[in-house]
Scaffold this motif. Sequence first.
Motif, PDB file in Angstrom:
ATOM      1  N   GLY A  39      39.401 -47.940 -84.748  1.00 19.00           N
ATOM      2  CA  GLY A  39      40.599 -48.739 -84.498  1.00 19.00           C
ATOM      3  C   GLY A  39      40.373 -50.173 -84.905  1.00 19.00           C
ATOM      4  N   ASP A  40      40.667 -51.093 -83.970  1.00 21.08           N
ATOM      5  CA  ASP A  40      40.507 -52.502 -84.311  1.00 21.08           C
ATOM      6  C   ASP A  40      39.281 -53.102 -83.631  1.00 21.08           C
ATOM      7  N   THR A  41      38.334 -52.261 -83.223  1.00 19.58           N
ATOM      8  CA  THR A  41      37.105 -52.757 -82.590  1.00 19.58           C
ATOM      9  C   THR A  41      35.900 -52.045 -83.176  1.00 19.58           C
ATOM     10  N   VAL A  42      34.767 -52.624 -82.852  1.00 21.53           N
ATOM     11  CA  VAL A  42      33.495 -51.962 -83.158  1.00 21.53           C
ATOM     12  C   VAL A  42      32.852 -51.602 -81.835  1.00 21.53           C
ATOM     13  N   GLU A  43      32.851 -50.321 -81.533  1.00 23.11           N
ATOM     14  CA  GLU A  43      32.372 -49.886 -80.227  1.00 23.11           C
ATOM     15  C   GLU A  43      30.851 -50.011 -80.142  1.00 23.11           C
ATOM     16  N   ALA A  44      30.407 -50.650 -79.063  1.00 20.63           N
ATOM     17  CA  ALA A  44      28.961 -50.839 -78.895  1.00 20.63           C
ATOM     18  C   ALA A  44      28.244 -49.505 -78.758  1.00 20.63           C
ATOM     19  N   HIS A  45      28.919 -48.533 -78.080  1.00 24.09           N
ATOM     20  CA  HIS A  45      28.214 -47.273 -77.873  1.00 24.09           C
ATOM     21  C   HIS A  45      28.108 -46.465 -79.159  1.00 24.09           C
ATOM     22  N   GLU A  46      28.880 -46.845 -80.164  1.00 26.42           N
ATOM     23  CA  GLU A  46      28.787 -46.145 -81.446  1.00 26.42           C
ATOM     24  C   GLU A  46      27.647 -46.692 -82.309  1.00 26.42           C
ATOM     25  N   GLN A  47      27.076 -47.824 -81.881  1.00 29.07           N
ATOM     26  CA  GLN A  47      25.975 -48.378 -82.656  1.00 29.07           C
ATOM     27  C   GLN A  47      24.721 -47.530 -82.471  1.00 29.07           C
ATOM     28  N   MET A  48      23.942 -47.449 -83.522  1.00 29.05           N
ATOM     29  CA  MET A  48      22.656 -46.752 -83.413  1.00 29.05           C
ATOM     30  C   MET A  48      21.610 -47.533 -84.198  1.00 29.05           C
ATOM     31  N   ARG A  49      20.351 -47.413 -83.767  1.00 30.19           N
ATOM     32  CA  ARG A  49      19.248 -48.098 -84.426  1.00 30.19           C
ATOM     33  C   ARG A  49      18.379 -47.048 -85.116  1.00 30.19           C
ATOM     34  N   ILE A  50      18.151 -47.268 -86.410  1.00 27.31           N
ATOM     35  CA  ILE A  50      17.346 -46.328 -87.201  1.00 27.31           C
ATOM     36  C   ILE A  50      16.057 -47.026 -87.606  1.00 27.31           C
ATOM     37  N   ASP A  51      14.939 -46.448 -87.213  1.00 28.50           N
ATOM     38  CA  ASP A  51      13.640 -47.000 -87.600  1.00 28.50           C
ATOM     39  C   ASP A  51      13.380 -46.708 -89.079  1.00 28.50           C
ATOM     40  N   TRP A  52      12.848 -47.715 -89.776  1.00 25.76           N
ATOM     41  CA  TRP A  52      12.622 -47.603 -91.239  1.00 25.76           C
ATOM     42  C   TRP A  52      11.724 -46.420 -91.577  1.00 25.76           C
ATOM     43  N   TRP A  53      10.624 -46.266 -90.836  1.00 29.36           N
ATOM     44  CA  TRP A  53       9.671 -45.197 -91.178  1.00 29.36           C
ATOM     45  C   TRP A  53      10.211 -43.827 -90.770  1.00 29.36           C
ATOM     46  N   SER A  54      10.978 -43.785 -89.706  1.00 24.33           N
ATOM     47  CA  SER A  54      11.580 -42.499 -89.326  1.00 24.33           C
ATOM     48  C   SER A  54      12.569 -42.038 -90.386  1.00 24.33           C
ATOM     49  N   LEU A  55      13.306 -42.992 -90.962  1.00 26.18           N
ATOM     50  CA  LEU A  55      14.258 -42.659 -92.015  1.00 26.18           C
ATOM     51  C   LEU A  55      13.537 -42.082 -93.234  1.00 26.18           C
ATOM     52  N   LEU A  56      12.463 -42.735 -93.630  1.00 22.67           N
ATOM     53  CA  LEU A  56      11.725 -42.257 -94.805  1.00 22.67           C
ATOM     54  C   LEU A  56      11.098 -40.889 -94.551  1.00 22.67           C
ATOM     55  N   LYS A  57      10.673 -40.659 -93.337  1.00 23.38           N
ATOM     56  CA  LYS A  57       9.965 -39.425 -93.011  1.00 23.38           C
ATOM     57  C   LYS A  57      10.826 -38.192 -93.202  1.00 23.38           C
ATOM     58  N   THR A  58      12.134 -38.315 -92.956  1.00 22.81           N
ATOM     59  CA  THR A  58      13.011 -37.141 -93.039  1.00 22.81           C
ATOM     60  C   THR A  58      13.539 -36.897 -94.442  1.00 22.81           C
ATOM     61  N   MET A  59      13.365 -37.866 -95.341  1.00 20.15           N
ATOM     62  CA  MET A  59      13.928 -37.736 -96.697  1.00 20.15           C
ATOM     63  C   MET A  59      13.106 -36.786 -97.565  1.00 20.15           C
ATOM     64  N   PRO A  60      13.739 -36.172 -98.564  1.00 19.72           N
ATOM     65  CA  PRO A  60      12.983 -35.459 -99.590  1.00 19.72           C
ATOM     66  C   PRO A  60      12.097 -36.458-100.353  1.00 19.72           C
ATOM     67  N   SER A  61      11.010 -35.970-100.937  1.00 22.83           N
ATOM     68  CA  SER A  61      10.033 -36.860-101.572  1.00 22.83           C
ATOM     69  C   SER A  61      10.648 -37.662-102.714  1.00 22.83           C
ATOM     70  N   THR A  62      11.559 -37.028-103.484  1.00 19.04           N
ATOM     71  CA  THR A  62      12.161 -37.763-104.603  1.00 19.04           C
ATOM     72  C   THR A  62      13.032 -38.905-104.104  1.00 19.04           C
ATOM     73  N   GLU A  63      13.780 -38.664-102.997  1.00 21.70           N
ATOM     74  CA  GLU A  63      14.616 -39.716-102.431  1.00 21.70           C
ATOM     75  C   GLU A  63      13.746 -40.838-101.842  1.00 21.70           C
ATOM     76  N   ARG A  64      12.657 -40.420-101.207  1.00 24.80           N
ATOM     77  CA  ARG A  64      11.770 -41.408-100.600  1.00 24.80           C
ATOM     78  C   ARG A  64      11.208 -42.359-101.648  1.00 24.80           C
ATOM     79  N   ARG A  65      10.812 -41.828-102.798  1.00 25.94           N
ATOM     80  CA  ARG A  65      10.260 -42.677-103.856  1.00 25.94           C
ATOM     81  C   ARG A  65      11.291 -43.683-104.338  1.00 25.94           C
ATOM     82  N   ARG A  66      12.546 -43.238-104.488  1.00 26.73           N
ATOM     83  CA  ARG A  66      13.586 -44.148-104.970  1.00 26.73           C
ATOM     84  C   ARG A  66      13.839 -45.275-103.975  1.00 26.73           C
ATOM     85  N   VAL A  67      13.844 -44.941-102.682  1.00 26.12           N
ATOM     86  CA  VAL A  67      14.085 -45.960-101.665  1.00 26.12           C
ATOM     87  C   VAL A  67      12.920 -46.949-101.615  1.00 26.12           C
ATOM     88  N   VAL A  68      11.702 -46.431-101.693  1.00 29.54           N
ATOM     89  CA  VAL A  68      10.528 -47.310-101.641  1.00 29.54           C
ATOM     90  C   VAL A  68      10.497 -48.240-102.851  1.00 29.54           C
TER      91      VAL A  68
END
Length: 678
Positions: A39-68
Motif C-alpha cells: 500500500g502506501d507504507t513499508v511494513e516493518a514486519h515485512e523487512q528481513m535481513r539476509i547475511d552475505w555469506w548465507s546468501l552465497l552459500k545457497t547459490m549455484p556455483s556459477t551464480e556465486r562466481r558472478r556475484v563474487v
Amino acid sequence: MTGNETHRRWLLEAMTAARTSYWRWSSPDRGFLCGTAVGDTVEAHEQMRIDWWSLLKTMPSTERRRVVMLWRRINGGEQDEIDLLIRPDTRQPRTWWHVRGAVVARDEEAAPLIATGTWEIIDDTHDHRARSSVRAHAFAASRDPMLVVDERWRILETNDAFIELGGRPTGEIQGQALQRYIEAEVLRADPAAIAGSDRAQHHEGLFHVDGEPPVPVELTLSHFTLDDTGQTHYIAALRDISARKRSERELEHLARIDTLTQLPNRATLQQTLNRRLLQLAPGHSLALLFVDLDGFKHINDSLGHQSGDTLLKIMVKRLRATLRSKDLVARWGGDEFVVVIDVGSDGQLADKIARRLLEALAHPMVISGHQISVTASIGIVHAPDNGRDGETLLKHADVAMYAAKDRGKNAIVAYHHELKHHNLEQISMLSRLREAIAKEALDFVVQPKFDSGNCVIGAELLARWTTDEYGQVPPSVFVPLAEHNGMASSLGNLAIERAAQYAALLAATGRPLPVAVNISALHVMDDDLAATLRRACQRHRITTDQIELEVTESVFLENTRAPEARIEHLRRQGFRVAMDDFGAGYSSLGYLRRLPFDTIKIDRSFMHDLETDQRSRHLLAGIVGLCNLLGMETVAEGVETEQQWQLLQTLGVKQYQGYFLGRPMEMDQLIARLAERP
C-alpha cells in the motif's frame, strides 16, 4: 498532503504494483536489509535481513562466481551500478532475482559504505526477456574484453573492450575462429568441457594484434543457454596480464642470476650444464673450469665487503673479456666461478683459455686507493671423459681446483682419477702432519749461500718430512697442506726454533753466519710472531741479525699497510728480511719502493734461458742495478751450471744459491765444510 508525501506514496504504489521490493547494504554490518512495499507504507514486519555469506552459500556455483566477481569490482572502485539477474537458491531453479541499484557512498579510500536499490522475484517462465536484457547489458558494459562463441569456438558477438584490444571492427571479427586471434592451449579442447567445470579456471594465452607484439591474456569461460532455442553458447572473458607477466619475468630473472655480478647463479649453471650435456654431439667435448680467487678472504676482511664486491665485479669483467661470447661463466658462490666451454675436438683449448684467464685476472687493480693483485687457482674437467652428468663434473672440477691450490696457487690442474684418491690420501696425511708438528718430528736441512769467491756466507733452513706410509713428502705438498689447514704458525714456529738452534751452532764454531727461515704470509699476520722470534734468540743466546726472514710477495696481496708495518717492526728489532722468489709470479717493483728489504732473492725461473736469451739478461741486470741503488743485496736462486754462475757475476749479482755450488745438507755437513776452509 505535501509534494514529498505525494511522491513517496506514488513510489510505494509503483513498487507494490510491480511486485518490487527494496534492499539496503551498509558497512560494516555487511548484511542486506530487504523490505516489501505494501500500500502506501513499508511494513516493518515485512523487512528481513539476509547475511552475505548465507546468501552465497545457497547459490549455484556459477551464480556465486558472478556475484563474487561483481563484488570485487565494486569493492575495488571499478563499478558503482548494479544490474544483476541471479538464482538465489539451488533448490528453486526456476526462481530468479532481478537486483538493481548502486553504491551511494564511499569512504576516503573509495571503499563502499552504503549501497541501495530494488529487487524483484521473477518466475523463469514469465520473464525470459528481462534476463536476456540484463545479461546483454552486463556483457556490453564490461571493462574486460568479452566475446560470445559457439561450440566450435566461432565468434558470434564481441563487446567494445574486445574491439579496442584487437583494433578491428566487429564485422571483420564475427564468424572467425577464436584461434585466429588468441593462441592458447585451452582452445584445443571442447568449450563445453571447459565451461562445465564447477570451479572457475583461468587459462593463459597470447592475443595477436597485427603489427604489434602479442599481448598476454588470461581467459575465463562460462556458458549460457538461449531461451528461445535451447542452444548453448559460451562467454569468453579476457584480461590483459602484461604487467603480471613482466613481474613474473623479473622475479624469474632474479631467481636465475647472482644479483651482485649479474652472472647466472649456481642453479642456472646446473640446469644449463645438464642441457648442454644432453645436446653434446658425438666426438665433441665440453670443458669445465672451476676458478677460485686466491687470497680474496684476506682482502674482504682487510678492506671491507664493499671493496670485496668491487673486486668481484672487476674479476667478472675480466672473465667475460677473456672468454668467447658462446662460453658460459657463472658464479658458483663467494669467490668461486665456473666456466663452461664447448671445446669441440680440441683437447688443448681449455688449457689455453685457462692460462689466458690466469694472466688476465692477475693484473693489478686499484680499489679504495690500494693497489691489489689477485691470482686464481683453476681446476679443469672434460665431458664426457671425466663425467657424463653435471654433478659429477662439478665435483671433479672442485677436486682439481683444490689440487691447483695445493701446488702453491696461481696454478692450473686438469682432473685425473688419481686426484680423487689423492684427496682422500690428504685427509689421512693432514692428521699425520698435525701430529708430526706437535711432536716436532719434522727434519730440517740447510742449503748454503755463497759469494762470488765461492765462500759460504749464510744458509737457508729447509723442512723435510718422512713418513712410514707415504715415504718422503715434498715441501710443495706438506707446506701448503699446513697453511690451508690452520698450521702455518705452528710449522713456522718450529722452523724458527730450529733456525735459532742452527745459528747458535754456527756461532759456536766461530762462524756466526745468518740462517734464513721461510715465513708464510699467514704467519706474518700472527700477533705472536715477534715474541716468538725474540724468545728463540734469547733461548739460544744469539743476536737478532743471525736470523733472516724470507717472505714471498703473497704477503702483500691484501695490500693494506698491516704486513708492511709488521715486517718493518721486525727489521727495527734487528732481524733481516728478504723477499723470496722475486719474479716467480706477478712481482711489482712497487714492493721494493714500499718496503726496503735487506735482500732480494731472484727466482730460479730467470736462470732457464739466461745463457741464450739476451732480453732475460737485460731484465736481470736492470733488477740487480735497481736493488744496488736501493741498498739491497741480491741472491740468485737455482744456479745449476758454472756458465750461469759466471754470467751472473758479470751482471752484478753478489750472492748465489744452487746445486752447482751446494745442495741441501745436514747441519753437521755444513759445519764440516766450513771447517775445511779457513
